[in-house]
Design a protein around this motif. Sequence first.
Motif, short mmCIF file in Angstrom:
data_model
loop_
_atom_site.label_atom_id
_atom_site.label_comp_id
_atom_site.label_asym_id
_atom_site.label_seq_id
_atom_site.Cartn_x
_atom_site.Cartn_y
_atom_site.Cartn_z
N THR A 29 -11.40 2.04 -1.41
CA THR A 29 -10.53 3.21 -1.45
C THR A 29 -10.00 3.45 -2.86
O THR A 29 -9.98 4.57 -3.35
CB THR A 29 -9.37 3.06 -0.45
N LYS A 30 -9.60 2.36 -3.51
CA LYS A 30 -9.06 2.47 -4.86
C LYS A 30 -10.12 2.96 -5.85
O LYS A 30 -9.85 3.82 -6.69
CB LYS A 30 -8.51 1.11 -5.30
N SER A 31 -11.34 2.44 -5.72
CA SER A 31 -12.38 2.83 -6.66
C SER A 31 -12.91 4.24 -6.41
O SER A 31 -13.49 4.86 -7.30
CB SER A 31 -13.54 1.83 -6.63
N ARG A 32 -12.71 4.74 -5.21
CA ARG A 32 -13.20 6.08 -4.85
C ARG A 32 -12.09 7.11 -4.72
O ARG A 32 -12.31 8.20 -4.18
CB ARG A 32 -13.96 6.00 -3.52
N ARG A 33 -10.89 6.79 -5.20
CA ARG A 33 -9.75 7.69 -5.00
C ARG A 33 -9.95 9.08 -5.61
O ARG A 33 -9.37 10.04 -5.15
CB ARG A 33 -8.47 7.05 -5.50
N ASP A 34 -10.80 9.19 -6.64
CA ASP A 34 -11.04 10.50 -7.24
C ASP A 34 -11.82 11.42 -6.31
O ASP A 34 -11.86 12.63 -6.51
CB ASP A 34 -11.77 10.35 -8.58
N ASP A 42 -2.36 11.95 0.45
CA ASP A 42 -1.02 12.06 1.01
C ASP A 42 -0.80 11.00 2.08
O ASP A 42 0.27 10.37 2.14
CB ASP A 42 -0.81 13.46 1.59
N ALA A 43 -1.80 10.76 2.92
CA ALA A 43 -1.70 9.74 3.96
C ALA A 43 -1.53 8.35 3.34
O ALA A 43 -0.74 7.54 3.83
CB ALA A 43 -2.92 9.77 4.86
N LEU A 44 -2.25 8.08 2.25
CA LEU A 44 -2.11 6.79 1.57
C LEU A 44 -0.72 6.64 0.97
O LEU A 44 -0.13 5.56 1.03
CB LEU A 44 -3.17 6.65 0.48
N ARG A 45 -0.19 7.71 0.39
CA ARG A 45 1.16 7.66 -0.18
C ARG A 45 2.19 7.36 0.91
O ARG A 45 3.14 6.61 0.69
CB ARG A 45 1.49 8.96 -0.89
N LYS A 46 2.00 7.95 2.09
CA LYS A 46 2.92 7.70 3.21
C LYS A 46 2.86 6.26 3.67
O LYS A 46 3.83 5.73 4.20
CB LYS A 46 2.60 8.65 4.38
N LEU A 47 1.71 5.62 3.49
CA LEU A 47 1.57 4.19 3.82
C LEU A 47 2.18 3.31 2.74
O LEU A 47 2.28 2.10 2.92
CB LEU A 47 0.08 3.84 3.98
N GLY A 48 2.56 3.88 1.62
CA GLY A 48 3.17 3.13 0.55
C GLY A 48 2.19 2.62 -0.49
O GLY A 48 2.49 1.70 -1.24
N VAL A 49 1.00 3.22 -0.55
CA VAL A 49 0.00 2.82 -1.53
C VAL A 49 0.40 3.45 -2.86
O VAL A 49 0.33 4.67 -3.04
CB VAL A 49 -1.41 3.27 -1.10
N ALA A 50 0.82 2.62 -3.81
CA ALA A 50 1.40 3.10 -5.07
C ALA A 50 0.39 3.83 -5.95
O ALA A 50 0.75 4.73 -6.67
CB ALA A 50 2.01 1.93 -5.84
N TRP A 51 -0.88 3.45 -5.91
CA TRP A 51 -1.88 4.04 -6.81
C TRP A 51 -2.51 5.30 -6.25
O TRP A 51 -3.35 5.91 -6.88
CB TRP A 51 -2.96 3.04 -7.15
N ALA A 52 -2.12 5.70 -5.03
CA ALA A 52 -2.74 6.88 -4.40
C ALA A 52 -2.35 8.15 -5.10
O ALA A 52 -1.34 8.31 -5.67
CB ALA A 52 -2.36 6.95 -2.93
#
Length: 52
Positions: A29-34, A42-52
């Motif tokens: 997920t991190k390597s493909r975030r672009d 937005d869903a990742l940010r709601k989960l607390g993923v700082a790099w999203a």
Amino acid sequence: MPRSHSEQITVDCEAEPVAVKLGVWVSNTKSRRDRLTAEQLDALRKLGVAWA
């Protein structure tokens, strides 16, 4: 989190716990975030993923 990290979870329809390769998911997920949609980010940010 190391890529090899996995978690054992209990799934209702399974008799035995199932291994979820969380480290692989985070790494992919991190390597493909672009390529993630705004909705997915937005869903990742709601989960607390700082790099999203």
